[in-house]
Design an enzyme around this catalytic site. Structure first.
Site, PDB file in Angstrom:
ATOM      1  N   LEU A  69       0.850  -1.183   0.000  1.00 39.55           N
ATOM      2  CA  LEU A  69       0.000   0.000   0.000  1.00 39.55           C
ATOM      3  C   LEU A  69       0.892   1.241   0.000  1.00 39.55           C
ATOM      4  CD1 LEU A  69      -3.024   0.812   0.164  1.00 39.55           C
ATOM      5  CD2 LEU A  69      -2.702   1.077   2.632  1.00 39.55           C
ATOM      6  N   CYS A 112      -8.125  18.650  10.280  1.00 36.60           N
ATOM      7  CA  CYS A 112      -8.732  19.769  11.007  1.00 36.60           C
ATOM      8  C   CYS A 112      -8.331  19.717  12.482  1.00 36.60           C
ATOM      9  CB  CYS A 112     -10.263  19.727  10.904  1.00 36.60           C
ATOM     10  SG  CYS A 112     -10.929  20.057   9.268  1.00 36.60           S
ATOM     11  N   CYS A 133       5.116   4.247  20.043  1.00 37.48           N
ATOM     12  CA  CYS A 133       5.384   3.392  21.195  1.00 37.48           C
ATOM     13  C   CYS A 133       6.815   2.878  21.219  1.00 37.48           C
ATOM     14  CB  CYS A 133       4.388   2.229  21.217  1.00 37.48           C
ATOM     15  SG  CYS A 133       4.474   1.164  19.762  1.00 37.48           S
TER      16      CYS A 133
END
Length: 254
Positions: A106, A172, A184
């Site tokens: 992806l 926003c 993490c």
């Protein structure tokens, strides 16, 4: 649905808010889950168990020993495998009747085309750059985005429909400038906090598909697991958000 489906999903079907029609909506739904880590692990398991008919899981990482403390879909023998392959095996073990598509490639080039295939996108990534790209694709393709984040003892959860004229998008809430890219790896995390937030993320995705209850659209839930404190804030649409402005201009010219 056949008799086996009715038995498998009987505890959901008996809920008046779900029923047979709602269960069929889940079976007909496609969800894109980006990141099969601490958040994506419980999300993937519960979405599979609940009967989401097609789940697309995307992650380019392989399972490492340090993942196992919180990424509960992966087991010790899975170390070295792609997370997508490891996750798919567990999801189909729970529910062999669903379809699971795996993506290890992806990218910015194909993101929009995969987002467009989904009814809901779940963002379980851990960096702002990726989250901004996912948000932009969801706004452009008019797909609801369920976004969760977790670090240390803290979690955040929201649902964004920034393609709607009166609703904010992810950007926003977080501008590109001045955001610390905490994760993490550098700050640590208590394992059940990731599990809790990932489960809530799956819950919100299902509620969006079924149009149930409080969906956190235009709201941000902030959770402090150490204090067991829950707060919900209202998010306003940013008049200067470049993603929303670009969408508005696109609508005006189309």
């Amino acid at each position: 649905m056949n008799d086996q489906d009715l038995l498998r999903y009987s505890r959901q079907i008996m809920l008046p808010q779900v029923g047979i029609e709602g269960q069929q909506s889940l079976l007909d739904a496609t969800m894109l889950l980006i990141g099969v880590g601490g958040l994506g692990s419980p999300s993937a398991l519960y979405l599979a168990a609940a009967g989401v008919g097609h789940i697309i899981i995307a992650d380019f990482d392989k399972v490492e020993l340090s993942n196992l403390q919180r990424q509960v879909i992966h087991h010790t023998p899975d170390i070295g495998q792609y997370k997508t392959d490891s996750a798919k095996a567990k999801m189909l073990a729970i529910n062999p009747d669903i379809k699971v598509t795996t993506l290890t490639d992806l990218s910015e080039e194909n993101l929009n085309s995969w987002v467009a295939k989904a009814d809901v996108v779940l963002d379980g990534t851990d960096n702002f750059a990726t989250r901004f790209k996912i948000n932009a694709a969801c706004v452009q393709e008019k797909v609801a985005l369920v976004s969760a984040a977790v670090i240390r003892f803290e979690g955040q959860l929201s649902v964004f429909k920034g393609y709607e004229a009166d609703q904010p998008c992810y950007q926003c809430l977080y501008s590109k400038e001045g955001e610390d890219n905490e994760n993490c790896t550098e700050n640590g995390i208590l394992a059940p906090v990731a599990g809790f937030m990932g489960t809530l993320q799956a819950l919100q995705a299902i509620k969006v598909v079924l149009d149930l209850g409080e969906q956190l659209i235009g709201k941000l839930m902030i959770i402090d697991a150490l204090k067991l404190d829950f707060r919900t804030l209202t998010i306003s649409k940013d008049a200067h958000c470049p993603i929303c402005q670009a969408k508005s201009e696109s609508n005006q010219t189309s």
